[in-house]
Design a protein around this motif. Structure first.
Motif, PDB file in Angstrom:
ATOM      1  N   GLN A  44       0.851  -1.185   0.000  1.00  0.00           N
ATOM      2  CA  GLN A  44       0.000   0.000   0.000  1.00  0.00           C
ATOM      3  C   GLN A  44       0.888   1.236   0.000  1.00  0.00           C
ATOM      4  O   GLN A  44       1.784   1.363   0.830  1.00  0.00           O
ATOM      5  CB  GLN A  44      -0.910  -0.008   1.223  1.00  0.00           C
ATOM      6  N   ALA A  45       0.635   2.128  -0.956  1.00  0.00           N
ATOM      7  CA  ALA A  45       1.420   3.350  -1.063  1.00  0.00           C
ATOM      8  C   ALA A  45       0.609   4.424  -1.774  1.00  0.00           C
ATOM      9  O   ALA A  45      -0.068   4.143  -2.766  1.00  0.00           O
ATOM     10  CB  ALA A  45       2.718   3.093  -1.815  1.00  0.00           C
ATOM     11  N   ASP A  46       0.658   5.616  -1.267  1.00  0.00           N
ATOM     12  CA  ASP A  46       0.028   6.782  -1.900  1.00  0.00           C
ATOM     13  C   ASP A  46      -1.443   6.558  -2.234  1.00  0.00           C
ATOM     14  O   ASP A  46      -1.919   6.959  -3.293  1.00  0.00           O
ATOM     15  CB  ASP A  46       0.788   7.172  -3.177  1.00  0.00           C
ATOM     16  N   PHE A  48      -2.912   3.782  -2.997  1.00  0.00           N
ATOM     17  CA  PHE A  48      -3.127   2.645  -3.881  1.00  0.00           C
ATOM     18  C   PHE A  48      -2.801   1.356  -3.149  1.00  0.00           C
ATOM     19  O   PHE A  48      -1.985   1.333  -2.238  1.00  0.00           O
ATOM     20  CB  PHE A  48      -2.255   2.751  -5.141  1.00  0.00           C
ATOM     21  N   LYS A  49      -3.429   0.286  -3.578  1.00  0.00           N
ATOM     22  CA  LYS A  49      -3.195  -1.031  -2.988  1.00  0.00           C
ATOM     23  C   LYS A  49      -2.873  -1.996  -4.124  1.00  0.00           C
ATOM     24  O   LYS A  49      -3.643  -2.120  -5.074  1.00  0.00           O
ATOM     25  CB  LYS A  49      -4.449  -1.488  -2.244  1.00  0.00           C
ATOM     26  N   PHE A  50      -1.701  -2.649  -4.036  1.00  0.00           N
ATOM     27  CA  PHE A  50      -1.249  -3.573  -5.075  1.00  0.00           C
ATOM     28  C   PHE A  50      -1.199  -4.985  -4.513  1.00  0.00           C
ATOM     29  O   PHE A  50      -0.627  -5.227  -3.455  1.00  0.00           O
ATOM     30  CB  PHE A  50       0.145  -3.176  -5.570  1.00  0.00           C
ATOM     31  N   ASP A  51      -1.794  -5.915  -5.240  1.00  0.00           N
ATOM     32  CA  ASP A  51      -1.775  -7.325  -4.866  1.00  0.00           C
ATOM     33  C   ASP A  51      -0.490  -7.937  -5.401  1.00  0.00           C
ATOM     34  O   ASP A  51      -0.204  -7.843  -6.587  1.00  0.00           O
ATOM     35  CB  ASP A  51      -3.006  -8.015  -5.463  1.00  0.00           C
ATOM     36  N   THR A  52       0.291  -8.566  -4.521  1.00  0.00           N
ATOM     37  CA  THR A  52       1.528  -9.227  -4.962  1.00  0.00           C
ATOM     38  C   THR A  52       1.356 -10.736  -5.017  1.00  0.00           C
ATOM     39  O   THR A  52       2.320 -11.467  -5.174  1.00  0.00           O
ATOM     40  CB  THR A  52       2.693  -8.893  -4.008  1.00  0.00           C
ATOM     41  N   GLY A  53       0.128 -11.186  -4.892  1.00  0.00           N
ATOM     42  CA  GLY A  53      -0.152 -12.621  -4.816  1.00  0.00           C
ATOM     43  C   GLY A  53       0.078 -13.357  -6.111  1.00  0.00           C
ATOM     44  O   GLY A  53      -0.016 -12.794  -7.197  1.00  0.00           O
ATOM     45  N   PRO A  54       0.378 -14.637  -5.993  1.00  0.00           N
ATOM     46  CA  PRO A  54       0.590 -15.469  -7.172  1.00  0.00           C
ATOM     47  C   PRO A  54      -0.718 -15.814  -7.878  1.00  0.00           C
ATOM     48  O   PRO A  54      -1.795 -15.672  -7.322  1.00  0.00           O
ATOM     49  CB  PRO A  54       1.242 -16.732  -6.597  1.00  0.00           C
TER      50      PRO A  54
END
Length: 182
Positions: A44-46, A48-54
């Motif tokens: 999570q940054a600025d 935004f939320k990014f999924d790093t999942g496979p």
């Protein structure tokens, strides 16, 4: 009762813990992060939320299997939610949401023409073949030593997965009109 320690609370560590505990072992799992998940995480940054999942997250039965095998209801521990629409594509400046429902998404490709519908069906065939390959030859296989993995049969199955190419590259080869949104 025998004690077993597991290092890492990723999918593998948690799954191993489920099976060992069902066999009567006292299991302790150690994790360096302040939460479980391993590669299945978010950044999570600025705002935004990014999924790093496979990609395995798209295979819900694989997550449910250890619970079913041990007689435990997975819903007591986590909830799976189908995301719909799961992504947007753009064509001629128009944003088109893609449904996770097969019949609905097929209508989108049919509306783009026969070539796009045929491309969609080819893509589904290709990706489903890769899913079966991954499930049968990697996910449900134990690799206890180098020879279990480094042999012609397994390396051939790994090559067929095309894991070193992007989804975008695969889609771009099949579809003429639609492109990923960025």
């Amino acid at each position: 009762m025998q004690n077993i320690s597991i290092v890492g609370a990723g999918v593998g560590g948690l799954t191993t813990g489920i099976y060992l505990q069902s066999e009567g072992y006292q299991v302790t799992i150690y994790e360096k992060n302040d939460h479980p998940g391993g590669k299945m995480d978010t950044i999570q940054a600025d705002g935004f939320k990014f999924d790093t999942g496979p990609t395995i997250v798209m295979m819900p039965d694989i997550y449910k299997k250890p619970f079913a095998d041990t007689g435990v209801n997975y819903e007591d521990y986590f909830t799976m939610i189908r995301v719909n629409p799961f992504m947007d594509v753009w064509t001629d400046g128009e944003k088109i949401p893609l449904s996770s429902d097969l019949a609905d998404i097929a209508k989108v490709f049919e509306a783009q023409g026969e070539t796009e519908m045929l491309g969609f069906l080819k893509y589904l065939t290709d990706i489903y073949g890769k899913y079966i390959n991954a499930k049968n030859n990697f996910i449900y296989q134990s690799f206890r030593g180098p020879r279990d993995f480094f042999n012609l049969k397994t390396l051939w199955h790994a090559y067929q997965l095309k894991t070193f190419s992007s989804s975008y590259a695969a889609i771009k080869k099949i579809f003429q009109v639609l492109t990923y949104s960025i």
